[in-house]
Design a protein around this motif. Structure first.
Motif, PDB file in Angstrom:
ATOM      1  N   HIS A 109       0.838  -1.389   0.092  1.00  0.00           N
ATOM      2  CA  HIS A 109       0.047  -0.074   0.165  1.00  0.00           C
ATOM      3  C   HIS A 109       0.843   1.228  -0.097  1.00  0.00           C
ATOM      4  O   HIS A 109       1.893   1.252   0.620  1.00  0.00           O
ATOM      5  N   ALA A 110       0.324   2.139  -0.444  1.00  0.00           N
ATOM      6  CA  ALA A 110       0.856   3.708  -0.408  1.00  0.00           C
ATOM      7  C   ALA A 110      -0.008   4.775  -0.162  1.00  0.00           C
ATOM      8  O   ALA A 110      -1.160   4.473  -0.374  1.00  0.00           O
ATOM      9  N   VAL A 111       0.322   5.741   0.383  1.00  0.00           N
ATOM     10  CA  VAL A 111      -0.563   7.059   0.438  1.00  0.00           C
ATOM     11  C   VAL A 111      -0.366   7.981  -0.944  1.00  0.00           C
ATOM     12  O   VAL A 111       0.671   8.155  -1.352  1.00  0.00           O
ATOM     13  N   LEU A 112      -1.471   8.228  -1.494  1.00  0.00           N
ATOM     14  CA  LEU A 112      -1.614   8.950  -2.677  1.00  0.00           C
ATOM     15  C   LEU A 112      -2.366  10.318  -2.486  1.00  0.00           C
ATOM     16  O   LEU A 112      -3.180  10.325  -1.629  1.00  0.00           O
ATOM     17  N   ASP A 113      -1.647  11.260  -3.170  1.00  0.00           N
ATOM     18  CA  ASP A 113      -2.480  12.538  -3.249  1.00  0.00           C
ATOM     19  C   ASP A 113      -3.262  12.443  -4.565  1.00  0.00           C
ATOM     20  O   ASP A 113      -3.321  11.751  -5.387  1.00  0.00           O
ATOM     21  N   SER A 131      -3.106  14.210  -7.099  1.00  0.00           N
ATOM     22  CA  SER A 131      -2.422  14.428  -8.367  1.00  0.00           C
ATOM     23  C   SER A 131      -1.681  13.013  -8.587  1.00  0.00           C
ATOM     24  O   SER A 131      -1.261  13.044  -9.878  1.00  0.00           O
ATOM     25  N   GLY A 132      -1.811  11.772  -7.979  1.00  0.00           N
ATOM     26  CA  GLY A 132      -1.174  10.826  -8.142  1.00  0.00           C
ATOM     27  C   GLY A 132       0.067  10.403  -7.619  1.00  0.00           C
ATOM     28  O   GLY A 132       0.662   9.549  -7.616  1.00  0.00           O
ATOM     29  N   ALA A 133       0.508  11.502  -6.814  1.00  0.00           N
ATOM     30  CA  ALA A 133       1.832  11.431  -6.432  1.00  0.00           C
ATOM     31  C   ALA A 133       1.872  10.221  -5.290  1.00  0.00           C
ATOM     32  O   ALA A 133       0.891  10.419  -4.448  1.00  0.00           O
ATOM     33  N   ILE A 134       2.901   9.515  -5.395  1.00  0.00           N
ATOM     34  CA  ILE A 134       3.155   8.482  -4.164  1.00  0.00           C
ATOM     35  C   ILE A 134       3.726   9.501  -2.804  1.00  0.00           C
ATOM     36  O   ILE A 134       4.712  10.083  -2.976  1.00  0.00           O
ATOM     37  N   GLY A 135       3.182   9.259  -1.790  1.00  0.00           N
ATOM     38  CA  GLY A 135       3.707   9.568  -0.531  1.00  0.00           C
ATOM     39  C   GLY A 135       4.943   8.933  -0.148  1.00  0.00           C
ATOM     40  O   GLY A 135       4.828   7.837   0.014  1.00  0.00           O
ATOM     41  N   SER A 136       6.046   9.710  -0.272  1.00  0.00           N
ATOM     42  CA  SER A 136       7.461   9.314   0.078  1.00  0.00           C
ATOM     43  C   SER A 136       8.043  10.174   0.980  1.00  0.00           C
ATOM     44  O   SER A 136       8.294  11.362   0.601  1.00  0.00           O
ATOM     45  N   GLU A 141     -11.920   6.992   7.398  1.00  0.00           N
ATOM     46  CA  GLU A 141     -11.564   7.680   8.710  1.00  0.00           C
ATOM     47  C   GLU A 141     -10.071   7.892   8.521  1.00  0.00           C
ATOM     48  O   GLU A 141      -9.522   8.888   8.826  1.00  0.00           O
ATOM     49  N   LEU A 142      -9.457   6.710   8.138  1.00  0.00           N
ATOM     50  CA  LEU A 142      -8.050   6.695   7.939  1.00  0.00           C
ATOM     51  C   LEU A 142      -7.486   7.847   6.936  1.00  0.00           C
ATOM     52  O   LEU A 142      -6.677   8.371   7.164  1.00  0.00           O
ATOM     53  N   ASP A 143      -8.190   7.803   5.591  1.00  0.00           N
ATOM     54  CA  ASP A 143      -8.087   8.907   4.705  1.00  0.00           C
ATOM     55  C   ASP A 143      -7.959  10.135   5.239  1.00  0.00           C
ATOM     56  O   ASP A 143      -7.135  11.043   5.068  1.00  0.00           O
ATOM     57  N   GLN A 144      -8.918  10.416   5.972  1.00  0.00           N
ATOM     58  CA  GLN A 144      -9.230  11.559   6.558  1.00  0.00           C
ATOM     59  C   GLN A 144      -8.086  12.195   7.553  1.00  0.00           C
ATOM     60  O   GLN A 144      -7.748  13.253   7.420  1.00  0.00           O
ATOM     61  N   ARG A 145      -7.826  11.147   8.506  1.00  0.00           N
ATOM     62  CA  ARG A 145      -6.911  11.349   9.391  1.00  0.00           C
ATOM     63  C   ARG A 145      -5.631  11.611   8.834  1.00  0.00           C
ATOM     64  O   ARG A 145      -4.726  12.635   9.136  1.00  0.00           O
ATOM     65  N   LEU A 146      -5.087  11.050   7.714  1.00  0.00           N
ATOM     66  CA  LEU A 146      -3.891  11.156   6.925  1.00  0.00           C
ATOM     67  C   LEU A 146      -3.854  12.451   6.269  1.00  0.00           C
ATOM     68  O   LEU A 146      -2.960  13.156   6.133  1.00  0.00           O
ATOM     69  N   THR A 147      -5.181  12.927   5.787  1.00  0.00           N
ATOM     70  CA  THR A 147      -5.335  14.235   5.257  1.00  0.00           C
ATOM     71  C   THR A 147      -5.014  15.410   6.106  1.00  0.00           C
ATOM     72  O   THR A 147      -4.092  16.307   5.739  1.00  0.00           O
ATOM     73  N   GLU A 148      -5.527  15.180   7.340  1.00  0.00           N
ATOM     74  CA  GLU A 148      -5.141  16.174   8.353  1.00  0.00           C
ATOM     75  C   GLU A 148      -3.722  16.069   8.777  1.00  0.00           C
ATOM     76  O   GLU A 148      -3.015  17.234   8.825  1.00  0.00           O
ATOM     77  N   LEU A 149      -3.061  14.942   8.764  1.00  0.00           N
ATOM     78  CA  LEU A 149      -1.877  14.861   9.128  1.00  0.00           C
ATOM     79  C   LEU A 149      -0.783  15.590   8.077  1.00  0.00           C
ATOM     80  O   LEU A 149       0.190  16.154   8.345  1.00  0.00           O
ATOM     81  N   THR A 150      -1.007  15.337   6.763  1.00  0.00           N
ATOM     82  CA  THR A 150      -0.203  15.579   5.813  1.00  0.00           C
ATOM     83  C   THR A 150      -0.545  16.903   5.373  1.00  0.00           C
ATOM     84  O   THR A 150       0.316  17.603   4.571  1.00  0.00           O
ATOM     85  N   SER A 151      -1.731  17.666   5.755  1.00  0.00           N
ATOM     86  CA  SER A 151      -2.313  18.708   4.993  1.00  0.00           C
ATOM     87  C   SER A 151      -2.529  18.814   3.509  1.00  0.00           C
ATOM     88  O   SER A 151      -2.328  19.891   2.907  1.00  0.00           O
ATOM     89  N   ARG A 193      -5.401  16.438   0.743  1.00  0.00           N
ATOM     90  CA  ARG A 193      -6.188  15.417   0.521  1.00  0.00           C
ATOM     91  C   ARG A 193      -5.487  14.167  -0.124  1.00  0.00           C
ATOM     92  O   ARG A 193      -4.891  14.211  -1.161  1.00  0.00           O
ATOM     93  N   VAL A 194      -5.528  13.091   0.764  1.00  0.00           N
ATOM     94  CA  VAL A 194      -4.869  11.709   0.383  1.00  0.00           C
ATOM     95  C   VAL A 194      -5.711  10.713   0.765  1.00  0.00           C
ATOM     96  O   VAL A 194      -6.821  10.883   1.425  1.00  0.00           O
ATOM     97  N   SER A 195      -5.311   9.402  -0.084  1.00  0.00           N
ATOM     98  CA  SER A 195      -5.882   8.165   0.501  1.00  0.00           C
ATOM     99  C   SER A 195      -4.790   6.934   0.520  1.00  0.00           C
ATOM    100  O   SER A 195      -3.807   7.349  -0.193  1.00  0.00           O
ATOM    101  N   VAL A 196      -5.132   6.054   1.073  1.00  0.00           N
ATOM    102  CA  VAL A 196      -4.192   4.914   1.156  1.00  0.00           C
ATOM    103  C   VAL A 196      -4.695   3.883   0.061  1.00  0.00           C
ATOM    104  O   VAL A 196      -5.863   3.524  -0.117  1.00  0.00           O
ATOM    105  N   SER A 197      -3.924   3.399  -0.914  1.00  0.00           N
ATOM    106  CA  SER A 197      -4.301   2.722  -1.984  1.00  0.00           C
ATOM    107  C   SER A 197      -3.354   1.313  -2.062  1.00  0.00           C
ATOM    108  O   SER A 197      -2.038   1.698  -1.479  1.00  0.00           O
ATOM    109  N   ALA A 198      -3.884   0.401  -2.490  1.00  0.00           N
ATOM    110  CA  ALA A 198      -3.084  -0.711  -2.854  1.00  0.00           C
ATOM    111  C   ALA A 198      -3.010  -0.916  -4.318  1.00  0.00           C
ATOM    112  O   ALA A 198      -2.190  -2.016  -4.674  1.00  0.00           O
ATOM    113  N   ALA A 199      -3.166   0.170  -5.058  1.00  0.00           N
ATOM    114  CA  ALA A 199      -2.999  -0.122  -6.449  1.00  0.00           C
ATOM    115  C   ALA A 199      -2.241   1.057  -6.976  1.00  0.00           C
ATOM    116  O   ALA A 199      -2.240   2.256  -6.813  1.00  0.00           O
TER     117      ALA A 199
END
Length: 285
Positions: free
Chosen positions: A40-44, A46-51, A90-100, A102-108
């Motif tokens: 999995h990875a966090v994506l914003d 724009s499709g950028a991978i959270g790294s 809820e995880l996506d929302q909490r990570l959105t707040e953490l990273t300032s 809008r993000v989501s966790v994706s397996a693709a």
């Protein structure tokens, strides 16, 4: 014929890219790497991978920990101790707040994955040709933009191996540095006993057997800024990568001499690897 022997002293995987991972006592190695690693990875948007290679943008991901929950599920522990499953809005929302952002966790992995890397000041932190193309983004950081291995969240090889001897060598030349292996996010740590540091420089192109799995050693692992960042209870230490850049800049493919530590592996034969398993590097391809 053997060229080197040792044993596995640590096994780690990171179910969500750039989050803290989990220590293991044994793990199944599949053709795609350690089972459950970087699934999995966090994506914003724009499709950028959270790294965390771009720490101004994604450094807070290292305040989170990911663990495999079986059957492909992943559990994330947030900085306040809350546990949420990947796929939970809820995880996506909490990570959105953490990273300032809008993000989501994706397996693709996106078809055209985009991975941003901060450009370190020390020589060998990125290839010279890549450094010349760096630009300043909205965070004020000089970055370069690349991708991941096709269809995955891996930067390059599916397995990252460190040797304890190389870490000891770096500690000897830079005693003030904190060379805890967790900073370098390995999958396997191997102790080859009394062999000198950087024994793995002779391994690319060879086969390596660890426990029940067989690997091909690909290339040295170029290092980014991530080892300098805080990891769990480990504080930031910018000096560790300056030491690597001073002591171990080696040729990598056609990219020039880069600051490297460890090697990337690909899987030739799946199997199970356990702590304490013997490791053998074999002569010949």
């Amino acid at each position: 014929m053997l060229t080197s022997t040792g044993s596995v002293t640590a096994l780690r995987r990171y179910p969500v890219k750039s989050m803290l991972g989990e220590a293991l006592t044994s793990v199944d190695v599949t053709p795609d790497g350690l089972r459950g690693d970087r699934t999995h990875a966090v994506l914003d948007e724009s499709g950028a991978i959270g790294s965390a290679k771009h720490p101004r943008k994604w450094g807070r991901l290292l305040d989170c920990r990911s663990r495999s929950a079986g059957d492909g599920a992943v559990r994330v522990e947030l900085p306040d101790g809350t546990h949420l499953m990947a796929g939970d809005p809820e995880l996506d929302q909490r990570l959105t707040e953490l990273t300032s952002r809008r993000v989501s966790v994706s397996a693709a992995a996106p078809q055209r994955a985009r991975l941003e890397r901060a450009v370190p000041e020390y020589a060998g932190g990125v290839p010279d040709a890549v450094r010349a193309t760096a630009s300043v983004d909205g965070t004020g950081e000089r970055i370069t933009v690349g991708g991941t291995a096709a269809g995955t969240f891996f930067d390059f090889g599916r397995i990252h191996l460190l040797t304890a001897g190389s870490l000891r060598r770096l500690k000897a030349v830079h005693p003030a540095g904190d060379f805890d292996p967790r900073r370098f996010r390995p999958n396997l740590v191997v102790d080859t006993g009394d062999e000198a540091g950087f024994a793995e420089d002779a391994w690319p192109g060879r086969r390596l057997r660890a426990g029940g799995a067989l690997f091909r050693v690909l290339v040295p692992t170029p290092r980014c800024v991530v080892p300098t960042l805080a990891h769990d209870e480990l504080p930031p230490d910018p000096g560790v990568m300056r030491a690597v850049a001073r002591e171990h800049r080696v040729p990598v493919l056609d990219l020039g001499r880069l600051a490297c530590l460890g090697v990337y592996l690909d899987v030739l034969e799946p199997g199970t690897v356990r702590l304490g398993d013997p490791v053998t590097v074999l002569d010949g391809p």
